[in-house]
Design an enzyme around this catalytic site. Structure first.
Site, PDB file in Angstrom:
ATOM      1  N   LYS A  11       0.797  -1.384  -0.112  1.00 37.08           N
ATOM      2  CA  LYS A  11       0.086   0.152  -0.046  1.00 37.08           C
ATOM      3  C   LYS A  11       0.867   1.077   0.095  1.00 37.08           C
ATOM      4  CE  LYS A  11      -3.704  -2.634   1.933  1.00 37.08           C
ATOM      5  NZ  LYS A  11      -4.934  -2.961   2.662  1.00 37.08           N
ATOM      6  N   HIS A  95      -8.521  -3.305  -6.420  1.00 36.62           N
ATOM      7  CA  HIS A  95      -8.510  -3.184  -4.992  1.00 36.62           C
ATOM      8  C   HIS A  95      -9.748  -2.405  -4.410  1.00 36.62           C
ATOM      9  CE1 HIS A  95      -7.211  -2.823  -0.852  1.00 36.62           C
ATOM     10  NE2 HIS A  95      -6.325  -3.944  -1.118  1.00 36.62           N
ATOM     11  N   GLU A  97      -9.811  -0.563  -1.912  1.00 37.76           N
ATOM     12  CA  GLU A  97      -9.483   0.942  -1.540  1.00 37.76           C
ATOM     13  C   GLU A  97      -9.548   1.895  -2.902  1.00 37.76           C
ATOM     14  OE1 GLU A  97      -5.720   0.031   0.406  1.00 37.76           O
ATOM     15  OE2 GLU A  97      -6.946  -0.948   1.916  1.00 37.76           O
ATOM     16  N   GLU A 167     -11.216 -10.101  -1.162  1.00 38.11           N
ATOM     17  CA  GLU A 167     -10.569  -9.474  -0.132  1.00 38.11           C
ATOM     18  C   GLU A 167     -11.937  -8.937   0.629  1.00 38.11           C
ATOM     19  OE1 GLU A 167      -6.388  -8.182  -0.098  1.00 38.11           O
ATOM     20  OE2 GLU A 167      -7.715  -6.695  -1.031  1.00 38.11           O
ATOM     21  N   GLY A 173      -7.328  -4.726   7.219  1.00 39.58           N
ATOM     22  CA  GLY A 173      -6.714  -3.834   8.156  1.00 39.58           C
ATOM     23  C   GLY A 173      -7.353  -3.813   9.433  1.00 39.58           C
ATOM     24  N   SER A 212      -6.318  -9.205   6.760  1.00 33.72           N
ATOM     25  CA  SER A 212      -5.810  -9.504   8.111  1.00 33.72           C
ATOM     26  C   SER A 212      -5.268 -10.661   8.175  1.00 33.72           C
ATOM     27  CB  SER A 212      -6.909  -9.394   9.246  1.00 33.72           C
ATOM     28  OG  SER A 212      -7.363  -8.114   9.314  1.00 33.72           O
TER      29      SER A 212
HETATM   30  P1  13P Z   1      -4.298  -6.497   5.348  1.00 34.44           P
HETATM   31  O1  13P Z   1      -3.646  -7.659   5.506  1.00 34.44           O
HETATM   32  O2  13P Z   1      -3.636  -5.306   6.275  1.00 34.44           O
HETATM   33  O3  13P Z   1      -5.791  -6.445   6.041  1.00 34.44           O
HETATM   34  O4  13P Z   1      -4.621  -6.110   3.969  1.00 34.44           O
HETATM   35  C1  13P Z   1      -5.340  -6.548   3.073  1.00 34.44           C
HETATM   36  C2  13P Z   1      -5.185  -5.840   1.990  1.00 34.44           C
HETATM   37  O5  13P Z   1      -5.849  -5.040   1.457  1.00 34.44           O
HETATM   38  C3  13P Z   1      -4.061  -6.573   0.835  1.00 34.44           C
HETATM   39  O6  13P Z   1      -4.343  -6.060  -0.452  1.00 34.44           O
END
Ligand code: 13P
Length: 253
Positions: A11, A95, A97, A167, A173, A212
């Site tokens: 990220k 993704h 995000e 995901e 996160g 996570s």
């Molecule tokens: P985390 O492992 O921090 O939850 O993030 C997952 C993620 O978005 C990977 O692309």
């Protein structure tokens, strides 16, 4: 049998010196890792330096997004051709995000998926539902809608050169992981969706779980039949944790 893949997603974290120590740690621990493919998706400015560091290793390189356009007046954007030129094997597409914070639509995600493939880069197509969608029992509808957009634009055969990543947004996160049963259920739905159109491609498609994943829960999740590895955020920033997760993926099914 499908080989497992574990991909880190840094990220928007890191700097040159932190990346150097992280990569040193990961590369040192990778020498005895067999039976697993590992990669890191790094921020654009660090692609060149990371490419040079991983060149003589088994660690693959990826980017976190790309433009759907090939070239032209798109200030600030980065094309698939540029990523290929930097040595990227993978690129994350869609993704959550990107979808939630930058307004990427299903159509745009499909166009990015196609652009990556045109340049010989393997897109890792990310799908997943929000907590509200899960609580409204809409998980399957949401991930099918996200996958269908790519199926319609690019065809089922395009998934022969792609990776899918489930995901759940509520697990990213948050420290809250999907249970291995919840992950398996959605992975099986996704594989069946591709199989409806092309069973051979579906059988060989790698579907990663992200959200996570930590050293303590990776083995249990990766043991599920339709889970072919992981997409790792926070834990990919700590060499020992990332390596432990890669090791969990390296154990036989
Ligand atoms: P985390 O492992 O921090 O939850 O993030 C997952 C993620 O978005 C990977 O692309």
């Amino acid at each position: 049998m499908r080989g497992r893949l574990v991909t880190g997603n840094w990220k928007m974290h890191g700097n040159r010196s932190a990346n150097a120590s992280l990569l040193d740690g990961v590369l040192a621990g990778m020498t005895d890792l067999a039976g697993i493919e590992c990669a890191v998706c790094v921020p654009f400015p660090y692609l060149a330096e990371t490419a040079a560091r991983v060149a003589s290793s088994k660690l693959g390189l990826g980017a976190q997004t790309l433009s759907e356009h090939e070239s032209g007046a798109y200030t600030g954007e980065v094309s698939a051709g540029m990523l290929a030129d930097m040595g990227c094997r993978y690129v994350l597409v869609g993704h959550s995000e990107r979808r939630a914070l930058f307004g990427e639509t299903d159509g745009q995600v499909a166009a990015k998926f196609a652009a990556a493939q045109r340049s010989g880069i393997t897109p890792i197509l990310c799908v997943g539902e929000t907590l509200a969608e899960r609580e409204a029992s809409r998980t399957r509808d949401v991930v099918f809608r996200q996958v269908d957009a790519v199926l319609e634009a690019c065809g089922a055969a395009s998934f022969a050169k792609a990776v899918l990543a489930y995901e759940p947004v509520w697990a990213i996160g948050t420290g809250r992981t999907a249970s291995s049963e919840q992950a398996q259920e959605v992975h099986a739905f996704l594989r069946s969706r591709i199989a409806d159109r092309d069973s051979g491609t579906a059988a060989n498609l790698r579907i990663l779980y992200g959200g996570s994943v930590k050293p303590g829960n990776a083995a249990e999740i990766f043991a599920m039949e339709d889970v072919d590895g992981g997409l790792i955020g926070g834990a990919s920033l700590v060499a020992g944790d990332f390596l432990a997760i890669c090791r969990a993926g390296a154990s036989p099914r």
